[in-house]
Design a protein around this motif. Sequence first.
Motif, PDB file in Angstrom:
ATOM      1  N   PRO A 240      -4.193   4.548  -3.016  1.00  0.00           N
ATOM      2  CA  PRO A 240      -3.377   5.097  -1.930  1.00  0.00           C
ATOM      3  C   PRO A 240      -1.917   4.646  -2.004  1.00  0.00           C
ATOM      4  O   PRO A 240      -1.591   3.638  -2.644  1.00  0.00           O
ATOM      5  CB  PRO A 240      -4.053   4.529  -0.677  1.00  0.00           C
ATOM      6  CG  PRO A 240      -4.715   3.275  -1.123  1.00  0.00           C
ATOM      7  CD  PRO A 240      -5.126   3.518  -2.554  1.00  0.00           C
ATOM      8  N   VAL A 241      -1.064   5.401  -1.339  1.00  0.00           N
ATOM      9  CA  VAL A 241       0.349   5.046  -1.227  1.00  0.00           C
ATOM     10  C   VAL A 241       0.457   3.632  -0.641  1.00  0.00           C
ATOM     11  O   VAL A 241      -0.248   3.290   0.310  1.00  0.00           O
ATOM     12  CB  VAL A 241       1.092   6.066  -0.334  1.00  0.00           C
ATOM     13  CG1 VAL A 241       2.517   5.609  -0.046  1.00  0.00           C
ATOM     14  CG2 VAL A 241       1.086   7.438  -0.986  1.00  0.00           C
ATOM     15  N   GLY A 242       1.320   2.835  -1.215  1.00  0.00           N
ATOM     16  CA  GLY A 242       1.534   1.465  -0.744  1.00  0.00           C
ATOM     17  C   GLY A 242       0.808   0.416  -1.567  1.00  0.00           C
ATOM     18  O   GLY A 242       1.056  -0.777  -1.408  1.00  0.00           O
ATOM     19  N   THR A 243      -0.094   0.840  -2.460  1.00  0.00           N
ATOM     20  CA  THR A 243      -0.786  -0.096  -3.342  1.00  0.00           C
ATOM     21  C   THR A 243       0.196  -0.583  -4.405  1.00  0.00           C
ATOM     22  O   THR A 243       0.804   0.227  -5.103  1.00  0.00           O
ATOM     23  CB  THR A 243      -1.991   0.585  -4.038  1.00  0.00           C
ATOM     24  OG1 THR A 243      -2.867   1.092  -3.041  1.00  0.00           O
ATOM     25  CG2 THR A 243      -2.724  -0.397  -4.938  1.00  0.00           C
TER      26      THR A 243
ATOM     27  N   VAL B 184       2.127   2.452  -6.221  1.00  0.00           N
ATOM     28  CA  VAL B 184       2.258   3.812  -5.714  1.00  0.00           C
ATOM     29  C   VAL B 184       3.241   3.805  -4.551  1.00  0.00           C
ATOM     30  O   VAL B 184       2.940   3.278  -3.483  1.00  0.00           O
ATOM     31  CB  VAL B 184       0.895   4.372  -5.241  1.00  0.00           C
ATOM     32  CG1 VAL B 184       1.040   5.834  -4.836  1.00  0.00           C
ATOM     33  CG2 VAL B 184      -0.175   4.201  -6.300  1.00  0.00           C
ATOM     34  N   ALA B 185       4.422   4.396  -4.774  1.00  0.00           N
ATOM     35  CA  ALA B 185       5.434   4.439  -3.719  1.00  0.00           C
ATOM     36  C   ALA B 185       5.330   5.694  -2.859  1.00  0.00           C
ATOM     37  O   ALA B 185       5.904   5.752  -1.783  1.00  0.00           O
ATOM     38  CB  ALA B 185       6.835   4.340  -4.325  1.00  0.00           C
ATOM     39  N   GLY B 186       4.620   6.685  -3.337  1.00  0.00           N
ATOM     40  CA  GLY B 186       4.455   7.906  -2.563  1.00  0.00           C
ATOM     41  C   GLY B 186       5.336   9.040  -3.055  1.00  0.00           C
ATOM     42  O   GLY B 186       6.100   8.863  -3.980  1.00  0.00           O
ATOM     43  N   PRO B 187       5.194  10.192  -2.482  1.00  0.00           N
ATOM     44  CA  PRO B 187       4.500  10.469  -1.232  1.00  0.00           C
ATOM     45  C   PRO B 187       2.985  10.637  -1.380  1.00  0.00           C
ATOM     46  O   PRO B 187       2.272  10.653  -0.380  1.00  0.00           O
ATOM     47  CB  PRO B 187       5.141  11.778  -0.766  1.00  0.00           C
ATOM     48  CG  PRO B 187       5.516  12.480  -2.033  1.00  0.00           C
ATOM     49  CD  PRO B 187       5.904  11.374  -2.989  1.00  0.00           C
ATOM     50  N   ASN B 188       2.482  10.769  -2.611  1.00  0.00           N
ATOM     51  CA  ASN B 188       1.051  10.987  -2.814  1.00  0.00           C
ATOM     52  C   ASN B 188       0.424   9.792  -3.525  1.00  0.00           C
ATOM     53  O   ASN B 188       1.118   9.030  -4.214  1.00  0.00           O
ATOM     54  CB  ASN B 188       0.822  12.250  -3.660  1.00  0.00           C
ATOM     55  CG  ASN B 188       1.433  13.485  -3.028  1.00  0.00           C
ATOM     56  OD1 ASN B 188       1.213  13.737  -1.844  1.00  0.00           O
ATOM     57  ND2 ASN B 188       2.215  14.223  -3.794  1.00  0.00           N
TER      58      ASN B 188
END
Length: 164
Positions: free
Chosen positions: A113-116, A103-107
């Motif tokens: 979560p973002v950053g996983t 998950v790069a984001g923004p959501n």
Amino acid sequence: MSNLHRIAGETVAAAVARGVTVATAESLTAGMVTAMLADTAGASAMLRGGVVSYSNSVKRDLLRVPQELLDAVGSVDGDVAAAMAEGARDACGADLGVSTTGVAGPNGHDGKPVGTVFIGIATEQGATSYPYSFEGTRAEIRALACEAALARLQEALASLSYRE
């Protein structure tokens, strides 16, 4: 020279020295790992190919990630990363497969979560994955995932014995 280019260069040199071929399966990095490897002179001796599997249908249909697994855990999971790496290895006829999902984001995505991020590695001995939790912007998380994939690829290459 960027750190990514340096690591990619070391990875290509290690694969060529060992006579090992590599295939990639990338979701959140969308081809960045493959591009870093291909930016390196000599990559054609080790890079077989890659699949950008941004959607679950591509993970399922091209990389043979089981639909049941995707339904149970979503696309951002260690078992999915391992299956993606194995799928890339098989699809491209490579000795070693590496994958990225996360998950790069923004959501957040799939309850993560973002950053996983999960990096998958597959060899003839089997497939495994490594979890990461990164912080930063979308671009920074993608670059960190690319760097982690190249580092795990280097580790896998170092653990392989030299070929005769």
